[in-house]
Design an enzyme around this catalytic site. Structure first.
Site, PDB file in Angstrom:
ATOM      1  CD  GLU A 270      41.973  82.531   4.314  1.00  0.00           C
ATOM      2  OE1 GLU A 270      41.764  82.633   3.089  1.00  0.00           O
ATOM      3  OE2 GLU A 270      43.061  82.791   4.824  1.00  0.00           O
ATOM      4  CD  GLU A 304      39.849  79.882   0.190  1.00  0.00           C
ATOM      5  OE1 GLU A 304      40.204  80.418   1.258  1.00  0.00           O
ATOM      6  OE2 GLU A 304      40.529  79.943  -0.859  1.00  0.00           O
ATOM      7  CG  HIS A 307      42.835  79.059   4.789  1.00  0.00           C
ATOM      8  ND1 HIS A 307      44.153  79.082   5.187  1.00  0.00           N
ATOM      9  CD2 HIS A 307      42.832  79.490   3.493  1.00  0.00           C
ATOM     10  CE1 HIS A 307      44.911  79.514   4.178  1.00  0.00           C
ATOM     11  NE2 HIS A 307      44.142  79.755   3.142  1.00  0.00           N
TER      12      HIS A 307
END
Ligand SMILES: [Zn+2]
Length: 879
Positions: A270, A304, A307
């Site tokens: 991420e 991701e 995040h």
């Protein structure tokens, strides 16, 4: 490669704040495949209250130090102490500008941490501790600073130069070189740094955030993969919209990059505004990717992206807090997938995954709390416990506080901690304070390892119409944790009549009965709940929606399970009842077989499965889940001593028996679903394919399936149907399988991702001969031991998803696998450690296998120059 030093143990309780603020970091890269020169300039300022003068401590690994300057003075080896991965500058002034120059060697970096080569481009992976392989820096998540990154490279080889944040400058340089500068306005820890350099092609789209920010979305891939990015892009747009709608969280930069690589240790990373993905979670076309791949891409792209707030804007104080960002973000991606697809099906898959991967971990030598107290190598703690069990604990906050209470907690969490590196306790406090509740006891979930067992018993008193459920919770001892405290368990339940009608529930002391699922809280070692005005002995529907991550023990009668399968309103309970019934039947036949008795098919199981197959109303994907028998490893976990062959034979016997008994239903449903309609990506089309292919897998047990599979293979327009048919043919050793494998290989030999499936199909084939096939496939031109996806597809699948192959009684599977662990450790310790964990459950097998596995573990342990990663896994397993 890691040096041969077993890492020393690091303890959570020893945390000390870094005494310096790093006010800014300037990085300059002179990019080259063999050698890259990295110049760093960082501004250190002593924190208020840190007694001066203080040492500056930096981390570095495999760096060739060219020069180091402090406030423009060149330091000599007398001015600093270089020890292992640590460089210490004693007594630095309160304001110190540190300048370093190092050389690194991407092409020879096979560990895939730091800066490395993938195909013809360079990229980075820094979580957890890869940044120290790029430059000297306090490589710990609580040191956050702003980054300005200058990249210079030959323009023909590296036309694309990317880093985090916004692009601030591009310039042409002499001799065909060019320069690109990037600046990230958000302070971040070093593990979120990223760089990509190479000749990549791009697919672009836009997303307008709710406040009107026009975000450019760019997916970079190798040119030949440009036609496989649509689904990833659509998933990204859906993620961004979903996070605004559900969590009120908006993206914060003008650009969002995704780069796909074939060489990646994990699923994806991420890094702020420059996500790097394993190509498995980006690339998809109907003819190259299965429905499961499509769903995986949606989930990982979401993960991701989410995040950006839960991980990047608010990050972890130290690596013991990993679940702070991972448990929370997995919960968020599960909810995203549930909102995009079928909530019930997603929940069942999550539970299946938790039980088959996390429960054994929690019961094995590596058992650890979701927030571990110590580690030797942090890479070994990117586990199902930290991620998947961590997510169930976040889900329990949500269950206890409700959606609005949970969102209030999230809001306060961001208000308090945006831009900070914090702890799991900070998260818990935000949830508690926002809802004005005490969650102290709930906090035990962070510190206790092991899967709680809940023993449920019931009593019905017909004269008083009172029904009492008594729950007892026990968490077994785990390594280093003998005594366990009772945990807070959200306990969602319903009661059904034997005809399947849901009863309204009135707890003793309550004035009226309430219909629907009741949420009760268990927090003592033993608790009883009494319901009144219950007209008949009910069937309990326990832990609906799997409200707590526990093993539930209740002696269901077969007819009670049948009632739940047929009538319960909760999809998880229906599925679980079918699994229990199948599990009971398989384990019973396994016992009979061990005694030398003939195996018999349980008639109540046939009746229940007939009911499932006759249900024309339910979501086909749910039916497919219910029809899928528990896998062999999961069944092995339910036995005192795992009976490898017995489970395999008993499961096969039950499946075949069901297939014969219900053949008309399976073939009728197969024919209806196999209607020749062209491929569609919709959830309903995927659901229909999943039921169709599970029907096919049963029919393959009876003999009628072979020609159906052959025909399906010939007419298939998508990878889901192709793979289901082929895998079926391979498993039954059909003469058609050989040709099918050959044609598949010829067609896809140049396609790395699709060839992974080809390796998996062969590695998963049961039986002691498979090790020979796997060994031979290692010489296939499409295989490379340096590539983690290939290792996982061939070696990992063999060791972890093929019990009769890996556990062959002569030990050939073990010996082969131990050789691979040793071979891999010299190349990529992180992947080697993952593979080594295949031996973790060795103590659960018979004496012969135990001895063979122990020998192999000892052989690995005594191999010279073992990495810290592998030695931690192996020494824990042997302990
Ligand atoms: Zn993550």
């Amino acid at each position: 490669m890691k040096e041969g030093i077993a890492g020393k143990t690091i303890y959570r309780k020893d945390y000390l704040a870094y005494p310096w603020d790093v006010n800014h970091l300037d990085l300059h890269f002179d990019i080259g495949i063999e050698t890259t020169i990295v110049r760093a300039e960082m501004a250190f300022e002593l924190k208020d209250g840190a007694g001066a003068p203080q040492d500056i401590v930096l981390n570095g690994s495999d760096l060739q130090l060219v020069s180091i300057r402090l406030n423009d003075r060149i330091l000599t080896t007398d001015d600093y102490v270089l020890e292992g991965e640590t460089l210490t500058i004693p007594g630095a002034p309160q304001n110190s500008i540190l300048k370093t120059e190092v050389r690194i060697h991407p092409a020879s970096n096979s560990a895939l941490e730091g800066l490395y080569l993938s195909g013809k481009f360079l990229l980075t992976q820094c979580e957890a501790q890869g940044f120290r392989k790029i430059t000297w820096f306090p490589d710990r998540p609580d040191v956050m600073t702003t980054y300005r990154v200058t990249l210079e490279a030959d323009k023909s080889n590296f036309p694309v130069l990317l880093s985090n944040g916004n692009k601030t400058e591009t310039a042409e340089l002499p001799s065909g070189r060019h320069r690109v500068c990037w600046q990230d306005p958000f302070p971040k820890p070093s593990y979120l740094f990223a760089l990509v350099a190479g000749d990549l092609s791009l697919v672009e789209d836009h997303f307008i955030t709710r406040s009107g920010r026009d975000v450019s979305l760019r997916i970079y891939v190798e040119k030949e993969n440009l036609d496989r990015c649509d689904h990833a892009m659509e998933s990204l747009v859906n993620s961004m919209r979903w996070d605004e709608d559900r969590f009120d969280l908006e993206y914060d930069l003008d650009i969002y990059h995704i780069v796909a690589t074939n060489d990646f240790n994990m699923g994806a990373m991420e890094n702020k505004s420059l996500n790097i993905f394993n190509s498995k979670y980006v690339l998809a076309r109907p003819d190259t990717a299965t429905d499961a791949d499509y769903q995986g891409i949606e989930g990982v792209i979401g993960h991701e992206y989410f995040h950006n707030w839960t991980g990047n804007r608010v990050t972890c104080q130290d690596w013991f807090q990993l679940t702070l960002k991972e448990g929370l973000t997995v919960f968020r991606d599960e909810e995203f997938s549930a909102d995009m697809q079928s909530r019930a099906v997603k929940r069942i898959r999550v539970v299946r995954d938790l039980r088959s991967r996390q429960f054994p971990e929690d019961d094995g030598p590596m058992a650890h709390p979701i927030r571990p107290d110590h580690y030797a190598e942090i890479n070994n703690f990117y586990t199902a416990t930290v991620y998947q069990k961590g997510a169930t604990i976040i889900r329990m906050y949500h269950t206890l506080l409700g959606e609005s209470g949970f969102q209030k907690g999230m809001k306060l969490y961001f208000e308090r901690h945006d831009g900070q590196a914090v702890t799991c306790d900070d998260f818990l406090s935000a949830m508690a304070d926002a809802n004005d509740v005490n969650l102290d006891r709930f906090g035990r979930w962070y510190s206790q390892s092991g899967t709680p067992q809940v023993f449920v018993s019931d009593h019905y008193d017909a004269s008083t119409k009172r029904y009492t459920l008594t729950l007892k919770q026990i968490t077994p001892a785990t390594p280093g944790q003998q005594d366990k405290l009772p945990l807070v368990l959200p306990f969602a339940l319903g009661l059904l009549t034997s005809q399947g009608e849901e009863l309204a529930l009135q707890l003793e002391g309550e004035t009226e009965a309430v219909s629907g699922t009741r949420l009760l809280i268990m927090e003592e070692a033993q608790q009883a709940f009494s319901f009144i005005n219950i007209p008949q002995a009910p069937v309990p529907s326990l832990f609906r929606d799997y409200s707590a991550p526990v093993k539930i023990f209740f002696d269901y009668l077969p007819e009670q399970l049948a009632t739940l399968i047929a009538y319960d309103s909760d999809a998880y309970v229906r599925w679980d009842a079918a699994q229990r019934m199948a599990q009971n039947a398989i384990l019973e036949q396994c016992r009979q077989r061990a005694k030398g008795n003939e195996m018999v098919l349980d008639t109540s199981l046939v009746r229940a499965f007939r009911g499932i197959m006759s249900d024309n109303q339910a979501d086909p994907a749910l039916l497919a889940e219910a029809l899928q028998l528990p896998d062999e490893d999961y069944l092995a976990e339910q036995m005192e001593v795992a009976d490898v062959e017995g489970i395999h034979e008993a499961r096969k016997f039950i499946k075949k028996g069901l297939a014969i008994e219900l053949e008309a239903l399976f073939s009728g449903r197969y024919a209806t679903l196999n209607d020749g309609s062209p491929y569609q990506k919709t959830a309903i089309a995927m659901a229909r394919r999943s039921l169709k292919n599970i029907c096919l897998s049963y029919l393959l047990e009876t003999g009628t399936g072979e020609s159906l599979a052959g025909a399906q293979l010939a007419s298939s327009d998508n990878m889901t149907d192709t793979l289901a048919a082929m895998q079926g043919l391979v498993l039954m050793d059909s003469p058609l399988a050989k040709t099918a494998l050959l044609e598949f290989e010829t067609k896809w030999q140049a396609d790395a991702l699709v060839m992974d499936k080809w390796f998996i199909m062969q590695a998963i084939k049961p039986g002691s001969n498979t090790v020979t096939t796997v060994r031979a496939l290692m010489d296939h031109p499409a295989f490379s031991i340096q590539n983690p996806n290939k290792v996982r597809a061939l070696i990992g699948v063999f060791a972890m998803l093929n019990p009769t192959g890996f556990h062959a009684a002569d030990g050939s599977g073990y010996a082969f696998h131990a050789d691979r662990v040793i071979e891999l450790d010299a190349l990529n310790p992180q992947i080697a450690a993952r593979m080594a964990s295949a031996f973790n459950r060795w103590k659960r097998y018979d004496e012969g296998r135990k001895a063979l596995m122990k020998t192999e573990l000892e052989r690995i342990a005594s191999a010279g120059g073992l990495s810290g990663d592998v030695s931690e896994i192996v020494s824990n397993a042997l302990r």
